[in-house]
Scaffold this active site. Structure first.
Site, PDB file in Angstrom:
ATOM      1  N   ASP A 191     -28.526 -15.931 -61.357  1.00  0.00           N
ATOM      2  CA  ASP A 191     -28.888 -17.167 -61.958  1.00  0.00           C
ATOM      3  C   ASP A 191     -30.161 -17.342 -61.940  1.00  0.00           C
ATOM      4  O   ASP A 191     -30.787 -17.425 -60.648  1.00  0.00           O
ATOM      5  CB  ASP A 191     -27.793 -18.187 -61.551  1.00  0.00           C
ATOM      6  CG  ASP A 191     -26.623 -18.024 -62.117  1.00  0.00           C
ATOM      7  OD1 ASP A 191     -26.151 -18.496 -63.402  1.00  0.00           O
ATOM      8  OD2 ASP A 191     -25.549 -17.495 -61.355  1.00  0.00           O
ATOM      9  N   ASP A 194     -30.959 -11.368 -57.908  1.00  0.00           N
ATOM     10  CA  ASP A 194     -30.023 -12.406 -57.954  1.00  0.00           C
ATOM     11  C   ASP A 194     -29.747 -12.704 -59.601  1.00  0.00           C
ATOM     12  O   ASP A 194     -30.423 -12.034 -60.340  1.00  0.00           O
ATOM     13  CB  ASP A 194     -30.919 -13.616 -57.631  1.00  0.00           C
ATOM     14  CG  ASP A 194     -30.405 -14.990 -57.804  1.00  0.00           C
ATOM     15  OD1 ASP A 194     -29.053 -15.052 -57.831  1.00  0.00           O
ATOM     16  OD2 ASP A 194     -30.918 -15.897 -57.897  1.00  0.00           O
ATOM     17  N   ASP A 214     -34.682 -16.895 -56.737  1.00  0.00           N
ATOM     18  CA  ASP A 214     -35.388 -18.074 -57.237  1.00  0.00           C
ATOM     19  C   ASP A 214     -34.929 -19.376 -56.483  1.00  0.00           C
ATOM     20  O   ASP A 214     -35.103 -20.450 -56.766  1.00  0.00           O
ATOM     21  CB  ASP A 214     -35.031 -18.364 -58.556  1.00  0.00           C
ATOM     22  CG  ASP A 214     -33.643 -18.661 -58.792  1.00  0.00           C
ATOM     23  OD1 ASP A 214     -32.629 -17.944 -58.279  1.00  0.00           O
ATOM     24  OD2 ASP A 214     -32.988 -19.752 -59.647  1.00  0.00           O
TER      25      ASP A 214
HETATM   26 MG   LIG Z   1     -30.432 -18.019 -58.449  1.00  0.00          MG
END
Ligand SMILES: [Mg+2]
Length: 264
Positions: A33, A31, A206
């Protein structure tokens, strides 16, 4: 602090050693961000952790590597300089580098309806909220809005989008995105796995949309959640700096292995 708030974080170097002992080819999925770039208030201000682009560019030379983000592809390309060796998947799997999105008539109508609903929701959230138009989705951001009104607007938008036939809603950090067709990071990773013939996959994420990837992975795969929060992942790293250290250790070992293979 309750028992559920205490998270155990892996040592980045130990985790890299575990991953290096896995089956090959290994597909690496990351991922952006909150993983390769620290979370900031406005997505336009995000930058990759210093050094991480060099590390993943080197990794992509020795093993298939994909960045898989909720951002739209054009935004990723404009903001980050990922080299051609890196596979780039945007809009939660709805867009892949080299494969432009084409909406049919029904999808175009659906996008117009979703945008209108997102704008209504943004007015409900008030100052600080904004709407992002993507090629196949409308997203409502409330990170800078009043928290109570922002939450109410996200809930309203989720219900309203749910009544638009064929639409899929995806929740993230202070954002709700409504897509015109089914797409997920899990579907995207499954497609990439077939494409590169991976024997094993690793995914680092996340956010709630990354949990679908973790849940879809098998016993031989590696799932890594960055930061706190409930997760289906079996490993955890503390923050984007720990991710940087993990990827650096992975590069050191995988790069060494590949040189050894070339020498023999
Ligand atoms: Mg993310």
């Amino acid at each position: 602090v309750s028992e559920h708030d205490v998270f155990v974080y892996d040592n980045p170097t130990d985790l890299a050693a575990d991953v290096c002992g896995s089956l090959r080819p290994l597909l690496v999925g990351l991922d952006i961000d909150g993983v390769l770039a620290p979370i900031v208030d406005h997505a336009d201000d995000a930058t990759l952790t210093p050094g991480v682009l060099d590390i993943i560019s080197d990794l992509a030379e020795v093993t298939p590597l994909a960045v898989v983000s909720g951002r739209d592809l054009a935004g990723i390309e404009a903001r980050f300089a990922f080299p051609p060796s890196i596979l780039v998947v945007g809009s939660h799997g709805a867009e892949e580098r080299g494969h432009p999105v084409r909406l049919d008539g029904a999808e175009q109508d659906r996008l117009a309806s979703l945008l209108e609903l997102a704008l209504t929701a943004a007015r409900r959230a008030g100052e600080g909220a904004w709407v992002e138009q993507k090629p196949a989705a409308a997203a409502l951001h409330v990170r800078l809005a009043d928290p109570g009104r922002g939450l109410e607007a996200l809930t309203w938008f989720e219900h309203a989008a749910g009544r638009v036939e064929g639409a899929t809603a995806k929740a993230g950090h202070q954002v709700l995105e409504a897509l015109v067709r089914p797409a997920s990071k899990a579907l995207a990773m499954a497609a990439l796995r077939r494409e590169v013939g991976a024997a094993c996959a690793l995914f680092v994420g996340d956010d709630v949309t990354d949990e679908e990837v973790f849940a879809s992975f098998g016993d031989n795969d590696f799932t890594v959640r960055v930061g706190g929060g409930d997760t289906a992942a079996r490993h955890r790293l503390a923050n984007p700096l720990a991710v940087h250290d993990f990827l650096a250790a992975l590069r050191a070992t995988l790069g060494h292995d590949s040189h050894r293979l070339q020498d023999s």
